[in-house]
Design an enzyme around this catalytic site. Structure first.
Site, short mmCIF file in Angstrom:
data_model
loop_
_atom_site.label_atom_id
_atom_site.label_comp_id
_atom_site.label_asym_id
_atom_site.label_seq_id
_atom_site.Cartn_x
_atom_site.Cartn_y
_atom_site.Cartn_z
N MET A 167 48.25 -30.07 -10.63
CA MET A 167 47.07 -29.19 -10.58
C MET A 167 46.71 -28.76 -11.99
O MET A 167 47.58 -28.49 -12.81
CB MET A 167 47.37 -27.96 -9.74
CG MET A 167 47.48 -28.30 -8.28
SD MET A 167 47.79 -26.81 -7.32
CE MET A 167 48.03 -27.56 -5.71
N SER A 168 45.41 -28.74 -12.27
CA SER A 168 44.93 -28.35 -13.59
C SER A 168 43.50 -27.87 -13.47
O SER A 168 42.71 -28.43 -12.68
CB SER A 168 45.00 -29.54 -14.54
OG SER A 168 44.22 -29.28 -15.70
N GLN A 205 42.95 -22.09 -29.82
CA GLN A 205 43.78 -23.24 -29.46
C GLN A 205 42.97 -24.49 -29.14
O GLN A 205 43.52 -25.53 -28.80
CB GLN A 205 44.73 -22.90 -28.31
CG GLN A 205 44.06 -22.71 -26.96
CD GLN A 205 45.02 -22.12 -25.94
OE1 GLN A 205 45.44 -20.98 -26.04
NE2 GLN A 205 45.41 -22.93 -24.96
N LEU A 233 41.62 -20.20 -11.92
CA LEU A 233 42.95 -20.17 -11.31
C LEU A 233 43.06 -21.12 -10.11
O LEU A 233 42.17 -21.18 -9.27
CB LEU A 233 43.29 -18.74 -10.88
CG LEU A 233 43.31 -17.72 -12.01
CD1 LEU A 233 43.65 -16.33 -11.46
CD2 LEU A 233 44.30 -18.11 -13.11
N HIS A 234 44.18 -21.84 -10.06
CA HIS A 234 44.49 -22.72 -8.92
C HIS A 234 45.88 -22.33 -8.41
O HIS A 234 46.52 -21.42 -8.96
CB HIS A 234 44.40 -24.19 -9.34
CG HIS A 234 45.16 -24.52 -10.60
ND1 HIS A 234 46.55 -24.45 -10.67
CD2 HIS A 234 44.75 -24.89 -11.83
CE1 HIS A 234 46.93 -24.79 -11.90
NE2 HIS A 234 45.86 -25.05 -12.63
N GLY A 242 48.68 -23.65 -8.75
CA GLY A 242 49.74 -23.73 -9.76
C GLY A 242 49.90 -22.40 -10.48
O GLY A 242 51.01 -21.89 -10.65
N HIS A 243 48.76 -21.84 -10.90
CA HIS A 243 48.81 -20.51 -11.54
C HIS A 243 49.43 -19.49 -10.59
O HIS A 243 50.24 -18.65 -10.98
CB HIS A 243 47.40 -20.03 -11.89
CG HIS A 243 46.70 -20.83 -12.95
ND1 HIS A 243 45.53 -21.51 -12.72
CD2 HIS A 243 46.99 -21.04 -14.26
CE1 HIS A 243 45.12 -22.09 -13.83
NE2 HIS A 243 45.99 -21.83 -14.79
N LYS A 249 54.34 -27.50 -16.49
CA LYS A 249 53.21 -28.43 -16.62
C LYS A 249 52.89 -28.68 -18.11
O LYS A 249 52.62 -29.79 -18.53
CB LYS A 249 51.99 -27.84 -15.90
CG LYS A 249 50.64 -28.37 -16.30
CD LYS A 249 50.39 -29.66 -15.63
CE LYS A 249 49.07 -30.34 -15.91
NZ LYS A 249 48.17 -29.76 -16.86
N ASP A 250 52.94 -27.58 -18.90
CA ASP A 250 52.74 -27.69 -20.35
C ASP A 250 54.11 -27.56 -21.00
O ASP A 250 54.46 -26.52 -21.56
CB ASP A 250 51.80 -26.57 -20.81
CG ASP A 250 50.44 -26.68 -20.13
OD1 ASP A 250 49.59 -27.46 -20.59
OD2 ASP A 250 50.23 -26.01 -19.09
#
Ligand code: AMP
Length: 289
Positions: free
Chosen positions: A192-193, A68, A40-41, A43-44, A157-158
């Site tokens: 962020m990712s 996936q 987790l960053h 963004g999450h 982001k996605d």
């Protein structure tokens, strides 16, 4: 790190997840849900804050979903940091962390697939990861049926994934309202990712060029320059910076259809590009006229 935040309860079974959520629901509390693969960053965490604004209870799943990932992708080395994730969840006051084992999600004999069309066949991510959205769809359908949240928050982001999930939720009459939340970025613009930790120092220095090119292209298109020409130059800029581009395209923001002119509709610029062994994706909106 704030060690004083109360720990977040951790559950691993569907039965225990349902039991906890049923207690809250019996009290009339709304359930917000944020599915993640962990590592987790911020963004999450911003998705959890969005869920908090819309619901009394925030449930976060942490599950690195094998279906996936294609065989040649990074499932095996994807970062798994549950301890640190729980600390971060405590700091945003998440109410529950659901981290099932693979066997809980896909028990022996699991044999069902979910076929997704529409935005899942836009010739973007699906061109390079042809089995990816089927895997996302099956796990998100399961998670949304397990938690039955009122609202589920996903990152822009996605972007293609967000549209695929929103379409699936509508088509399958899932209970959850699907909400998109904006992309959080590092100070230099890099989205962020969890995968950014794969970048070498030199790659990390180069990485913001992708976002920079998208910003420039979006501004030029908004100012009326021809889309084809602008996107060609953006591709050149990104390639020159050292990326191998999978795609860098202008699409209709809702349908992902190709757009030739700005007046074809609300426009989104979407990109995926590789720096060494790391694949980065990003997207931004073109400001409307
Ligand atoms: P992941 O753990 O990569 O599967 O992502 C879980 C959720 O967090 C997805 O809905 C992502 O779109 C979202 N997400 C990932 N990165 C960001 C970011 N930088 N800003 C906002 N949301 C993000």
């Amino acid at each position: 790190m704030n060690r004083l935040a109360p720990p977040v309860p951790l559950v691993g079974s569907v039965a225990e997840l349902k039991r906890r959520i049923a207690q809250w629901r019996a009290r009339g509390e709304r359930i917000g849900f944020v599915p993640t693969m962990g590592a987790l960053h911020d963004g999450h965490l911003s998705l959890m804050e969005e869920a908090r604004r819309r619901a009394e209870r925030v449930v976060v799943s942490v599950f690195v979903n094998p279906t996936q990932f294609a065989a040649n992708e990074d499932f095996g080395r994807y970062p798994r940091t549950l301890e640190a994730d729980l600390d971060r969840l405590a700091r945003v006051n998440a109410d529950l962390c659901y981290a099932p084992a693979v066997e809980e999600m896909y028990p022996q004999g699991f044999a069902t697939s979910v076929t997704v069309g529409g935005p899942a066949e836009a010739d973007l991510e699906d061109r390079f990861r042809p089995t990816h959205f089927a895997g996302v769809a099956v796990v998100v359908a399961k998670l949304l049926n397990q938690a039955e949240p009122d609202v589920a928050v996903f990152g822009e982001k996605d972007y293609q994934q967000l549209l695929v999930i929103a379409r699936m939720a509508r088509d399958l009459d899932l209970r959850a309202e699907i909400v998109g939340a904006p992309t959080l970025r590092e100070a230099d613009g890099l989205a962020m990712s969890s995968r950014n930790i794969y970048l070498s120092q030199e790659e990390r220095r180069v990485a913001p060029a992708l976002h920079r090119a998208l910003v420039t292209a979006a501004r030029r298109i908004a100012e009326g320059e021809p889309i084809g020409h602008v996107m060609g130059e953006a591709r050149e800029e990104v390639a020159t910076a050292g990326f191998a581009i999978d795609y860098l395209e202008a699409r209709h923001a809702q349908t992902l259809a190709r757009v030739a002119r700005r007046h074809d509709g609300p426009t989104r610029l979407l990109a995926a590009a590789r720096l060494g062994a790391t694949r980065l994706i990003d997207n931004i909106a073109v400001e409307e006229a």
